[in-house]
Structures are given as C-alpha cells and as structure tokens.
Design an enzyme around this catalytic site. Structure first.
Site, PDB file in Angstrom:
ATOM      1  N   CYS A  97     -16.813 -16.343  -4.058  1.00 48.79           N
ATOM      2  CA  CYS A  97     -17.043 -15.142  -4.860  1.00 48.79           C
ATOM      3  C   CYS A  97     -17.338 -15.528  -6.303  1.00 48.79           C
ATOM      4  O   CYS A  97     -18.437 -15.983  -6.599  1.00 48.79           O
ATOM      5  CB  CYS A  97     -15.860 -14.173  -4.736  1.00 48.79           C
ATOM      6  N   HIS A 181     -15.458 -13.432   1.049  1.00 51.33           N
ATOM      7  CA  HIS A 181     -14.115 -14.018   1.049  1.00 51.33           C
ATOM      8  C   HIS A 181     -13.673 -14.413   2.464  1.00 51.33           C
ATOM      9  O   HIS A 181     -13.098 -13.593   3.181  1.00 51.33           O
ATOM     10  CB  HIS A 181     -13.107 -13.021   0.471  1.00 51.33           C
ATOM     11  N   GLU A 183     -11.194 -16.148   3.176  1.00 49.72           N
ATOM     12  CA  GLU A 183      -9.730 -16.327   3.197  1.00 49.72           C
ATOM     13  C   GLU A 183      -8.969 -15.009   3.321  1.00 49.72           C
ATOM     14  O   GLU A 183      -7.747 -15.014   3.512  1.00 49.72           O
ATOM     15  CB  GLU A 183      -9.279 -17.068   1.926  1.00 49.72           C
TER      16      GLU A 183
END
Length: 242
Positions: A97, A181, A183
């Site tokens: 990001c 993202h 994660e």
C-alpha cells in the site's frame, strides 16, 4: 522457508493500527520491527559503498500508512534514503500500500491523490507473469484502502497487476510493490473502513464487500508474502554460496 530468515518490518503507520499484529501472523520469518513514523531508528548499514555482504537481515517489508509518500516529513525522507541503500545492495524489498507507493516514487514513478478512496474487497487482474503472483487466480480478490495511487512508472519498472483504480503491483529487480493488503483479516478490514471519515453510503458500500466469501477469496493474496519470502531465501542462499 528457512526458520532463520530475518525480515525488517518497517511500520510506517500512524497511531494505533493492526500492522504489527497482521504481519507477525502472516510473515513466516524472524522480524525486527521499526516504527519509523514514531522516530525509531532504522538498522545501521555499512558505509563502505553499496555492497552489504553481512547485514543481519535478509529482506525488508514496508507497511501501509495514513500519510502520503509525497508529504514533507523527515521520517519519510530518512526511510527513502535508507531503503535506497538496501535496494542498491540487492536485498529484496516488498512495499504494501503506502510502501508500494514509496517504492514507485523512488523508482521515478508518479504518486497522486485519486480524489476518492478505493475501499473494500476489489478485483485485481494480472497484466504480466511474475513469481510474486504465483498461485493467484486471474482476476483475484484483494482488500484495498487508499486514496493515493501510482499513476505512472518508468519503462524499466514492470507493472504486474492493475484494476480501474490504477497500478496494483509492480517490480524492479528485487523490489516489489502491491497496492492492496495481503496481510489483512476480517477484523482489520472492518475496522479500517469504519475509521474513514466518509459519507455513510460510501462506508456502507465498502462494508458490504466484507463478507465471509470475499474474505475467504482474498486469503489467496497471502501467497504473495510466501512468494516474497521464498525469493528472499533463494537470494540469501546465493549470497552464502558466493
């Protein structure tokens, strides 16, 4: 993945965030965490040129942030200088990001305000083949939360994935960036949407994408983190053999 793989996680987030919790869960490596936006010191680098044969870490991951990469902040300039030296040494770096945008800017690309958020679970398409995206369907589902975007990169930078919100993945050498993202979990997705100061209809539209089906589909993007660590392990093995 070697148990001893050592990754420096640059936490560029501001305030109370999920960055460390998520990456501790998803990165199968020993982590040194540096909250650079809060003034924590970056790992010292040798001063004898660009070669870094004996650094005590194998790769770097740069997180998201609520700032913009073009903001005039001392910690951003300090991080860019440090990261450039790590890149010059040939060590792998993954930007997520905000980290993706920082790398793009360092590579000579352009980062601009979109004028609106890309927010929620979205579809992303491969536009080039690369080991970073191995194991992901085309298109794939990912979680996005950003109001800046990479609008252009030089020819020597490979664009790996796109959607209507711009460049979603890129690579130059061993430096990789992903706008989304990999994660995130459902808890993070909901919280990061609810924190936004946006009209209620925009927040509701984004929250409506946070379904069990979408969250499950986006689990495949976690493979990006494994692919990155696999590349880091291979590069370390080559350095050890040299």
């Amino acid at each position: 993945m070697p148990d001893s793989l050592h990754v420096v996680l640059i936490d560029a987030s501001l305030g109370d965030t999920h960055v460390q919790r998520n990456f501790k869960r998803e990165l199968e490596a020993d982590l040194t965490i540096v909250r650079v936006s809060q003034g924590e010191s970056l790992p010292r680098l040798p001063t004898n040129g660009n070669a870094i044969p004996s650094l005590p870490f194998d790769a770097v991951v740069i997180s998201g942030s609520q700032s913009s990469v073009y903001d005039d902040r001392p910690w951003i300039a300090r991080l860019a200088t440090w990261t450039r030296r790590v890149l010059n040494a040939g060590l792998p770096v993954l930007g997520v990001c905000w980290g993706h945008q920082l790398l793009a800017q360092m590579m000579g690309g352009t980062v601009e305000d979109r004028g609106a958020y890309e927010l929620g679970y979205v579809e992303v398409e491969h536009v080039a083949s690369d080991a970073l995206l191995a194991g992901l369907s085309n298109p794939f589902v990912a979680f996005a939360t950003h109001s800046d975007e990479v609008t252009s990169v030089p020819d020597e930078v490979s664009v790996l994935a796109r959607n209507e919100a711009g460049i979603q993945a890129l690579r130059k050498g061993h430096a990789y960036g992903v706008q989304f993202h990999p994660e995130y979990d459902m808890r993070t997705a909901r919280d990061m949407i609810q924190r936004k100061e946006l009209p209620m209809h925009e927040l509701k539209a984004a929250l409506d994408t946070v379904t069990e089906e979408q969250v499950r589909a986006a689990q495949s993007t976690k493979q990006i983190l494994n692919n990155f660590l696999r590349t880091a392990a291979m590069l370390r093995a080559k350095r050890d053999e040299a």
